[in-house]
Design an enzyme around this catalytic site. Sequence first.
Site, PDB file in Angstrom:
ATOM      1  N   CYS A   6       1.299  -1.166  -9.617  1.00  0.00           N
ATOM      2  CA  CYS A   6       1.133  -0.008  -8.725  1.00  0.00           C
ATOM      3  C   CYS A   6       0.206   1.018  -9.375  1.00  0.00           C
ATOM      4  CB  CYS A   6       2.510   0.608  -8.456  1.00  0.00           C
ATOM      5  SG  CYS A   6       2.432   2.168  -7.592  1.00  0.00           S
ATOM      6  N   ASP A  31      -7.730  13.564  -5.268  1.00  0.00           N
ATOM      7  CA  ASP A  31      -7.969  12.317  -4.549  1.00  0.00           C
ATOM      8  C   ASP A  31      -9.364  11.797  -4.877  1.00  0.00           C
ATOM      9  OD1 ASP A  31      -6.512  10.954  -1.817  1.00  0.00           O
ATOM     10  OD2 ASP A  31      -8.602  10.417  -2.225  1.00  0.00           O
ATOM     11  N   ASN A  88       1.999  10.056   4.284  1.00  0.00           N
ATOM     12  CA  ASN A  88       1.859   8.880   5.134  1.00  0.00           C
ATOM     13  C   ASN A  88       2.998   7.915   4.860  1.00  0.00           C
ATOM     14  OD1 ASN A  88      -0.539   9.652   6.464  1.00  0.00           O
ATOM     15  ND2 ASN A  88      -1.756   9.053   4.690  1.00  0.00           N
ATOM     16  N   GLY A  94      -1.564   4.809   8.182  1.00  0.00           N
ATOM     17  CA  GLY A  94      -2.682   4.496   7.295  1.00  0.00           C
ATOM     18  C   GLY A  94      -2.316   4.525   5.829  1.00  0.00           C
ATOM     19  N   HIS A 101       3.771   9.556  -1.822  1.00  0.00           N
ATOM     20  CA  HIS A 101       2.962  10.645  -2.386  1.00  0.00           C
ATOM     21  C   HIS A 101       2.660  11.652  -1.289  1.00  0.00           C
ATOM     22  CE1 HIS A 101       0.313   7.466  -0.937  1.00  0.00           C
ATOM     23  NE2 HIS A 101      -0.490   8.432  -0.531  1.00  0.00           N
ATOM     24  N   HIS A 103      -0.199  14.355   0.154  1.00  0.00           N
ATOM     25  CA  HIS A 103      -1.565  14.873   0.142  1.00  0.00           C
ATOM     26  C   HIS A 103      -1.506  16.380   0.346  1.00  0.00           C
ATOM     27  CE1 HIS A 103      -3.700  10.939   0.992  1.00  0.00           C
ATOM     28  NE2 HIS A 103      -2.467  10.627   1.340  1.00  0.00           N
TER      29      HIS A 103
HETATM   30  P1  5GP Z   1      -2.448   6.979   1.518  1.00  0.00           P
HETATM   31  O1  5GP Z   1      -3.427   6.462   2.531  1.00  0.00           O
HETATM   32  O2  5GP Z   1      -1.688   5.855   0.844  1.00  0.00           O
HETATM   33  O3  5GP Z   1      -1.567   8.066   2.028  1.00  0.00           O
HETATM   34  O4  5GP Z   1      -3.342   7.694   0.429  1.00  0.00           O
HETATM   35  C1  5GP Z   1      -3.757   7.111  -0.753  1.00  0.00           C
HETATM   36  C2  5GP Z   1      -4.824   8.010  -1.318  1.00  0.00           C
HETATM   37  O5  5GP Z   1      -4.989   7.692  -2.669  1.00  0.00           O
HETATM   38  C3  5GP Z   1      -6.177   7.854  -0.644  1.00  0.00           C
HETATM   39  O6  5GP Z   1      -6.581   9.115  -0.109  1.00  0.00           O
HETATM   40  C4  5GP Z   1      -7.092   7.372  -1.767  1.00  0.00           C
HETATM   41  O7  5GP Z   1      -8.385   7.949  -1.699  1.00  0.00           O
HETATM   42  C5  5GP Z   1      -6.340   7.791  -3.011  1.00  0.00           C
HETATM   43  N1  5GP Z   1      -6.508   6.929  -4.158  1.00  0.00           N
HETATM   44  C6  5GP Z   1      -6.360   5.572  -4.183  1.00  0.00           C
HETATM   45  N2  5GP Z   1      -6.546   5.100  -5.422  1.00  0.00           N
HETATM   46  C7  5GP Z   1      -6.804   6.170  -6.203  1.00  0.00           C
HETATM   47  C8  5GP Z   1      -7.093   6.312  -7.600  1.00  0.00           C
HETATM   48  O8  5GP Z   1      -7.133   5.359  -8.362  1.00  0.00           O
HETATM   49  N3  5GP Z   1      -7.301   7.575  -8.061  1.00  0.00           N
HETATM   50  C9  5GP Z   1      -7.249   8.659  -7.241  1.00  0.00           C
HETATM   51  N4  5GP Z   1      -7.482   9.854  -7.797  1.00  0.00           N
HETATM   52  N5  5GP Z   1      -6.993   8.574  -5.923  1.00  0.00           N
HETATM   53  C10 5GP Z   1      -6.769   7.333  -5.414  1.00  0.00           C
HETATM   54 ZN    ZN Z   2       4.426   3.021  -8.170  1.00  0.00          ZN
END
Ligand code: 5GP
Ligand code: ZN
Length: 114
Positions: A6, A31, A88, A94, A101, A103
């Site tokens: 993860c 992000d 989310n 999405g 987590h 945002h």
């Molecule tokens: P989700 O769509 O799961 O709510 O959001 C995941 C977020 O994590 C996305 O906005 C994506 O740009 C961000 N993200 C994914 N991998 C990484 C990473 O390795 N580092 C950082 N800083 N952000 C990440």
């Molecule tokens: Zn995890």
Amino acid sequence: MASTDCIFCRIPQDPNADIIYRDDRVYVIRDIAPRAPVHLLIIPLQHLTGFAYIAAGQIPIMGQLFVVAEEMARREGVTVSGYRVIMNQGPDSGQAVPHLHMHLLGGHKLADLG
Ligand code: 5GP
Ligand code: ZN
């Protein structure tokens, strides 16, 4: 998913990761693909895939997400202009990373929720 697979479990173990806040429950990163001038991710250190795994024992973690959101918004200078927090959950939202987590988005006028 094992936590070693993860990305949000691995980041806090990486000494080179750009972690801008950390306490005993959560950490914060910017992000990698920001959708607003301020786009932070506030992430529990514990691997929780989704809300189905939240029970009474996780209430301090969930509360800490909100406490840290306001603190980070203050540090980023968006408490007066405003900001949005989003969590989310599942395919229709999405959600891309199956580690719960929050945002935090701000720094410009955000689009209406669709
Ligand atoms: P989700 O769509 O799961 O709510 O959001 C995941 C977020 O994590 C996305 O906005 C994506 O740009 C961000 N993200 C994914 N991998 C990484 C990473 O390795 N580092 C950082 N800083 N952000 C990440
Ligand atoms: Zn995890």
